[in-house]
Every structure is written in structure tokens, then in C-alpha cells.
Write an enzyme that holds these catalytic residues in place. Structure first.
Site, PDB file in Angstrom:
ATOM      1  N   GLU A  25      -7.420   6.108  -2.093  1.00 31.18           N
ATOM      2  CA  GLU A  25      -6.545   5.690  -3.198  1.00 31.18           C
ATOM      3  C   GLU A  25      -7.181   6.156  -4.496  1.00 31.18           C
ATOM      4  O   GLU A  25      -8.415   6.202  -4.610  1.00 31.18           O
ATOM      5  CB  GLU A  25      -6.389   4.167  -3.213  1.00 31.18           C
ATOM      6  CG  GLU A  25      -5.545   3.690  -4.396  1.00 31.18           C
ATOM      7  CD  GLU A  25      -5.123   2.229  -4.325  1.00 31.18           C
ATOM      8  OE1 GLU A  25      -5.752   1.455  -3.573  1.00 31.18           O
ATOM      9  OE2 GLU A  25      -4.169   1.869  -5.038  1.00 31.18           O
ATOM     10  N   CYS A  57      -2.269  -0.211  -3.885  1.00 39.94           N
ATOM     11  CA  CYS A  57      -1.382  -0.752  -4.922  1.00 39.94           C
ATOM     12  C   CYS A  57      -0.709   0.338  -5.748  1.00 39.94           C
ATOM     13  O   CYS A  57       0.380   0.113  -6.266  1.00 39.94           O
ATOM     14  CB  CYS A  57      -2.174  -1.676  -5.831  1.00 39.94           C
ATOM     15  SG  CYS A  57      -2.696  -3.175  -5.002  1.00 39.94           S
ATOM     16  N   ASN A 108       3.058  -1.190   0.976  1.00 36.80           N
ATOM     17  CA  ASN A 108       1.604  -1.427   1.116  1.00 36.80           C
ATOM     18  C   ASN A 108       1.391  -2.885   1.483  1.00 36.80           C
ATOM     19  O   ASN A 108       1.735  -3.287   2.587  1.00 36.80           O
ATOM     20  CB  ASN A 108       0.910  -1.033  -0.199  1.00 36.80           C
ATOM     21  CG  ASN A 108      -0.557  -1.418  -0.229  1.00 36.80           C
ATOM     22  OD1 ASN A 108      -1.246  -1.228   0.764  1.00 36.80           O
ATOM     23  ND2 ASN A 108      -1.028  -1.970  -1.319  1.00 36.80           N
ATOM     24  N   GLU A 109       0.879  -3.663   0.550  1.00 40.54           N
ATOM     25  CA  GLU A 109       0.632  -5.090   0.839  1.00 40.54           C
ATOM     26  C   GLU A 109       1.849  -5.898   0.425  1.00 40.54           C
ATOM     27  O   GLU A 109       1.793  -6.648  -0.550  1.00 40.54           O
ATOM     28  CB  GLU A 109      -0.586  -5.570   0.058  1.00 40.54           C
ATOM     29  CG  GLU A 109      -1.890  -5.151   0.654  1.00 40.54           C
ATOM     30  CD  GLU A 109      -3.089  -5.615  -0.161  1.00 40.54           C
ATOM     31  OE1 GLU A 109      -2.906  -6.065  -1.307  1.00 40.54           O
ATOM     32  OE2 GLU A 109      -4.207  -5.507   0.358  1.00 40.54           O
TER      33      GLU A 109
HETATM   34  O1  AHR Z   1      -8.355  -1.079  -1.946  1.00 40.58           O
HETATM   35  C1  AHR Z   1      -8.066  -1.659  -3.162  1.00 40.58           C
HETATM   36  C2  AHR Z   1      -6.765  -2.432  -3.160  1.00 40.58           C
HETATM   37  O2  AHR Z   1      -6.880  -3.531  -2.328  1.00 40.58           O
HETATM   38  C3  AHR Z   1      -5.568  -1.705  -2.620  1.00 40.58           C
HETATM   39  O3  AHR Z   1      -4.941  -0.938  -3.560  1.00 40.58           O
HETATM   40  C4  AHR Z   1      -4.675  -2.810  -2.188  1.00 40.58           C
HETATM   41  O4  AHR Z   1      -3.836  -2.442  -1.127  1.00 40.58           O
HETATM   42  C5  AHR Z   1      -5.610  -3.937  -1.861  1.00 40.58           C
HETATM   43  O5  AHR Z   1      -5.231  -5.092  -2.504  1.00 40.58           O
END
Ligand code: AHR
Length: 645
Positions: free
Chosen positions: A44, A234, A365-366
Site C-alpha cells: 500500500e 484504506c 478493503n476493510e
Molecule cells: O496496513 C495499514 C492499514 O491497516 C490498511 O490500509 C488498512 O486496511 C488497515 O486498517
């Protein structure tokens, strides 16, 4: 005196207690197949992971598109920002330099990403786009400047004509300096418009233009990841839907990929980085190409129409999701479609007519809640119809358990996603306690993707305590390889002067790389995966923390090797006898290859000054007719390989 000596000896032997245990490995009962994609990485753009990191561009804000257009630049003389008749319509800002002959000169300096790293005798490819307003020839001086304010490399560019054109020059640095800068000076009187001021080291990974930092890719290459999740995290969600990661903005000519904010610029008030943006210079084409170079399966994550749920409640109405779904569908065409298709053609024009053979996609994602499920359903309807062969990954929310997790898992089963993404950033102790987490998982539903995880020690350092706990936990992933199919540590990269989040797998400054103890654990797994799980027991049970020991075993059918992994988290040295039931063939050379990651200091870390403070060591032990014995140090992780003749 004699008594004192006896007490001392007893004390010492207590500290180095050498207890004996026996593991039973059954070669005759190979279990589940281990996914060939099992161990990988998650990339990321956080901690300056892309811009300022893996992406080798050295100039920050090269297109003057940051909210404050001179961020990263120190202009002098008469330099203004314009946007009329731009060179690039999606990055319209450029600068106008007006040199009127005063002694102060007209130009600007770029500070790079926490400065610019130069290597002695290395070449740097400088370029910009320019037009001379009266069409006459104008001379530019380009200088590499050291941290001591000395010019350590220089070149010249002559601009002529009043149409935008690209100009370039190669510069060589006379010194090594991690904290240099770049200076661009207009020497001839007159007005010149300039845009996209860029500089890359000539030596990038595979010496590609618009390339990646060679040393950082080498660290990835050495890890041998089999799956590569990108580009977030994120950042795919965005703090607002407008700022989500849109892959289509990240392909095509690099100069015209529109700038986006990086949400990690202001996520943490105590780690505030107003100069953190995404140029998309490292975009989806470059990601796919990198995966191909690494031999890793690409696993892109796309927005499901929900902005980051931690930051916002913004979402696309379910009946308006079509453009989001179309973007995801078009991504498959970009990766896998024929060159005659719209997006396959874009890929071919970028230099890769062959498909990238993408197999996985994560929708969201989350994400959590009903809103996620409603949206995922819509994506799945279209995907299952158009691309039934693509494996779909759904979310179980941001946490390893709790309300959202308990709601989402049954929903994912109902929807029949292929894999469920689980995230756990937890204490080393949690990792130890969860080594048996998957032993009791339902085998009838979707598989598990451990998509983001890392042991968070109280110091948040990448130390041996965390690394060994991760190694111990991962024996549980391996033992449950029938259900756990993919695993990626997170985050991957961090710049020592520009991080927002730690721990991270690989640290770097502008010139150097640090492979953490956690990196070595990941590498030991990725390089020693095996193809089938082998049952390994201690007193008849799985080895999940008894006596502080954690272990798993696999068979590599291609190389005919037995692989045993052991983490010793106890304070004692353990003599471990590994009995192999069914060892009919003799072991090649009668020896077992051992790779061990160990430190006597649990808090040990690797740093820029001591990058190899903790590193794996290779050794051998003798193999007997029925197995072998290792002396496992405390706070250590072992990979043992024996090749059958
Ligand atoms: O890895 C850092 C962050 O942690 C990522 O962007 C997210 O998916 C998680 O909350």
C-alpha cells in the site's frame, strides 16, 4: 567455596535448561495441498511506500499539482504557476519562469522526498517539458546539489520553439549523499513555461523508464512472494469517494495520470504529512508488471462504493453502483483481455500485449455492515456471470473477531465468496495464543485470506519478539493450509523519515534498505512452503504452544523434500527429536539443512546502521534412520529441510 561453585553451576544450568521433547512426523499421511500462492506481500502507498519509495522518481510534486503548487520546491527569481494552454490536460498546472537578467537568477530547487539520495558515479536521467514563449533558444542549468550545498553534478538543456516538447539530460553525481537536492536555473533572458520536472536514477529495476527503485524490488524478489495484494488498504476506499483509488487514473502516459491526495497525509494527527500525495507513477500497469517479475499472483483490491468507514459514511447508492462495477470488470479486461479489446489495447500500448493472467480480485478493503453486503452482492452477480473463473475475496471487517466479524463471516458463506479477508494487527501474545485459530474453522465455506497482519509489540518495533510470534502463528496457517490459502504481512514498506504506521516489513532511507526480522520470517516461509501438509504431533496433539513450541511440517513433492518449521518461544534451549514415520528412502547426504533466525536479545531489531543484526544462518545436522534432532535456541525460528534420495 565448594558450595558456592555448586550453586553457581546449578544456576547456570538452570538458565540454559536443555529440555528434551519428541515430535512425531507422519510421512505416510500427507494431508491437504498447500496453495502455491500461499505466502505473499501486501503493498500500500503508506509510509512513502510508492511516491518517495518503491517508485524511483526523485522529484516531489513534479507537476505542480499539490494543493499548494510549490510544495517541495523553493523557487527564486520570477517563477509563477499557470494553467492556460497546459501541456497535460489532467495535470494542468505548470510554471512560468521569467529571467530578466538580475544577478539572483531565476529557477527553483526541489527537496525530493525527505531529500534526494545520490550515489557516487551513478547517472541520473533528468527531464522536463518546456516551451519558449518567443520561440527563441533558452539555456537551462541543471545541478545536483549535496547536503553541503556543493554542486556535485551538472548538465545543460537548450529549449527552443513555442510548442511543448520534452527535453532530457543525463547527470552524474560526484559523491554519495542521502540528503541532496536538485536545482534548475534558467540562464537566458526571456520567458519559458516548464512542466513535469522529473529525475530518475538511470539504474532502476530492470533499467526501465518510469522505473522502480532497484534495491527495494530486490528485497521483494529475494522474499519470493507468491501473491501480491495492492494498492491498499484504506487508500482504495478514499476518505471520500472522490479520492478513492481509481485504477483507470493510474494507467496511460505517466505525465497525464491525475494527482490524488494520499489519505495517509492526515490520518494520524501525530504523524501529519501534508506533502503526501499519489502521482500514480506506480500505477496498475507497473503493479502487474512487478507481479510478473516477482512470479507473484496479482491480487488487486477495488472500491465497492463505500468511502473509508472509519472516516466517513459516504457511499454510493446501491442502484448507482454500475460505474464502480464496470471499473472492476474493465480491470479484468485490462489485465487479461485480448489486445483487440478496449482495455487490453491500453495494456498492449503500454508495452504488454500478453495478458497478466489475473486470477483474484478483492471487492472492498476493510468494509463492514449490511451496506457492504448489499454492494458486494451486486458486484458478485456481474462477476459470476462474466468472469466465473475469477476468485472473489470478501471482507470480514477490520478486526479478527467481534460484532462485525461475526456478522460478516456467515454472510460471506451465504454469498459464496471464494475467500474471506481477515486482518489482525495484534500483540505478539495474541499471535501465540491464536496458533490454533484455524484448527476448528468450518471447512465447508469460503477459504481464508490472512490479508493484513503483524505482531504489534508494545514498542511497535520490528523486533524478534514480534517476528518469532508471527513465525509461531504461521505454523497454524500452514497446518490449516486446506482452509488458509493466502497470507500477506502488512504494511510492506516504510521510509525512516516519513512513516505513518509501524511496524513494517521493510524500512529504507533514500539510499539503503533494512530487512527486518519479520521480513526474514516471511522469507523463510515463502521459500520453504512445500506442496502438502504433513501431520506433525507432540504427545499426539498439534504443536501449538506446549512448552513454548510451535511447529508444522510439509512435503515438497517437486523436490522430494520434507520441511519442518519450529518456533521456540520458551526461555529454554530445547532438544527436539523429530521422528519420521515412514522414512523409507535414505536422506540425501545423511544431513538436514537448517535455516535459523535467532537472537539472544528478544528486542533485537535491524537498523540502517546494523541492517544484519538479525539474519538467518544456515547450518546442517545429521539425519538418522528415523529422523533427526535439533537443539532449538530460545527466541528462535527454524526451518529444516531433508531431501529424500
Ligand atoms: O496496513 C495499514 C492499514 O491497516 C490498511 O490500509 C488498512 O486496511 C488497515 O486498517
Amino acid at each position: 567455596m565448594k558450595r558456592l561453585v555448586t550453586i553457581l553451576i546449578l544456576g547456570i544450568s538452570c538458565i540454559y535448561a536443555n529440555s528434551q521433547v519428541t515430535f512425531d512426523l507422519d510421512l505416510q499421511k500427507p494431508g491437504a495441498s498447500i496453495s502455491p500462492d500461499m505466502y505473499g506481500v501486501f503493498f500500500e502507498d503508506i509510509n512513502f511506500g510508492a511516491d518517495g519509495g518503491l517508485y524511483a522518481e526523485l522529484v516531489k510534486n513534479r507537476s505542480f499539482e499539490f494543493d499548494q503548487p510549490f510544495t517541495g520546491w523553493t523557487p527564486f527569481g520570477d517563477v509563477t504557476v499557470k494553467s492556460e494552454k497546459p501541456c497535460f490536460d489532467r495535470n494542468p498546472n505548470y510554471i512560468q519562469m521569467n529571467e530578466s537578467g538580475l544577478r539572483r537568477g531565476t529557477g527553483l530547487e526541489n527537496e525530493g522526498f525527505r531529500k534526494i539520495g545520490y550515489k557516487q558515479n551513478a547517472a541520473y536521467n533528468f527531464s522536463f517539458y518546456a516551451r519558449s514563449n518567443d520561440g527563441g533558444e533558452k539555456k537551462f542549468r541543471i545541478e545536483l546539489v549535496s547536503s553541503k550545498e556543493e554542486v556535485v553534478g551538472k548538465g545543460e538543456i537548450l529549449v527552443s520553439g513555442n510548442e511543448w516538447k520534452k527535453y532530457s539530460v543525463s547527470l552524474k553525481s560526484a559523491v554519495t549523499d542521502a540528503k541532496g537536492k536538485l536545482r534548475v536555473v534558467l540562464e537566458t533572458r526571456g520567458v519559458v513555461d516548464v512542466d513535469h520536472i522529473s529525475m530518475f536514477p538511470a539504474e532502476t529495476w530492470k533499467n526501465r523508464e518510469n522505473g522502480l527503485r532497484k534495491d527495494l524490488v530486490e528485497a521483494l524478489y529475494d522474499l519470493q512472494p507468491k501473491v501480491f495484494r495492492f494498492p491498499g488498504g484504506c487508500i482504495i476506499e478514499g476518505n471520500t469517494l472522490e479520492t478513492r483509488y481509481q485504477w483507470k487514473n493510474s494507467v496511460g502516459p505517466v505525465e497525464n495520470r491525475p494527482l490524488n491526495e494520499n489519505r495517509w497525509n492526515y490520518t494520524f494527527k501525530h504523524r501529519f504529512f501534508p506533502d503526501y500525495y499519489q502521482t500514480y507513477g506506480l500505477g496498475f500497469f507497473e503493479f502487474f508488471q512487478l507481479c510478473e517479475d516477482l512470479g507473484a499472483e496479482p491480487l488487486p483490491v477495488v472500491s465497492c462504493g463505500l468511502a473509508c468507514q472509519f472516516e466517513s459514511t459516504e457511499c454510493v447508492e446501491v442502484h448507482d453502483l454500475e460505474p464502480y462495477i464496470q471499473d472492476a470488470i474493465d480491470l479484468i479486461e485490462f489485465a487479461n483481455g485480448p489486445v483487440t479489446s478496449k482495455w487490453g489495447k491500453v495494456r498492449a500500448e503500454m508495452g504488454h500485449p500478453e495478458p497478466f493472467n489475473m486470477k483474484y480480485i478483492a471487492i472492498g478493503n476493510e468494509q463492514w455492515g449490511e451496506g457492504y453486503v448489499e454492494r458486494l452482492v451486486k458486484f458478485m452477480e456481474v462477476f459470476r456471470e462474466k468472469y466465473p473463473e475469477i476468485k472473489i475475496i470478501g471482507s470480514s471487517g477490520p478486526f479478527s473477531d467481534g460484532k462485525d466479524f461475526d456478522y460478516l463471516w456467515p454472510k460471506m458463506k451465504e454469498l459464496k465468496v471464494d475467500l474471506v479477508d481477515e486482518h489482525y494487527y495484534k500483540s505478539p501474545d495474541w499471535f501465540l495464543k491464536n496458533a490454533a485459530r484455524y484448527d476448528s474453522y468450518d471447512r465447508s465455506g469460503p477459504k481464508v485470506f490472512a490479508g493484513e497482519y503483524a505482531g504489534h509489540h508494545e514498542t511497535r518495533d520490528n523486533n524478534m519478539i514480534a517476528a518469532i510470534a508471527e513465525a509461531a502463528f504461521m505454523t497454524g496457517l500452514e497446518r490449516n493450509a486446506d482452509i488458509v490459502r493466502l497470507a500477506t504481512y502488512a504494511p510492506l514498506f516504510a521510509h525512516v523519515d516519513a512513516w505513518q504506521w509501524k511496524p513494517d516489513l521493510i524500512w529504507f532511507d533514500n539510499l539503503n534498505v533494512v530487512r527486518t526480522p519479520n521480513y526474514h520470517v516471511q522469507q523463510m516461509y515463502a521459500r520453504n512452503s512445500g506442496t502438502k501438509v504433513l501431520p506433525l504431533k507432540m504427545n499426539g496433539g498439534n504443536i501449538t504452544g506446549q512448552d513454548g513450541l510451535y511447529a508444522s511440517s510439509s512435503l515438497d513433492e517437486t523436490s522430494s523434500e520434507i520441511i519442518v518449521k519450529v518456533a521456540n518461544t520458551s526461555p529454554d534451549v530445547k532438544e527436539i527429536k523429530i521422528n519420521i514415520n515412514g522414512l523409507k528412502n535414505p536422506v540425501l547426504n545423511n544431513r538436514v539443512e537448517i535455516t535459523v533466525l535467532h537472537s539472544t536479545v528478544p528486542e533485537a531489531v535491524n537498523t540502517l546502521e546494523k541492517p544484519n543484526n538479525v539474519a538467518p544462518v544456515h547450518t546442517f545436522v545429521d539425519a538418522g534412520a528415523n529422523g533427526f534432532t535439533i537443539k532449538a535456541q530460545s527466541n528462535a525460528f527454524y526451518v529444516c529441510r531433508l531431501k529424500l534420495k
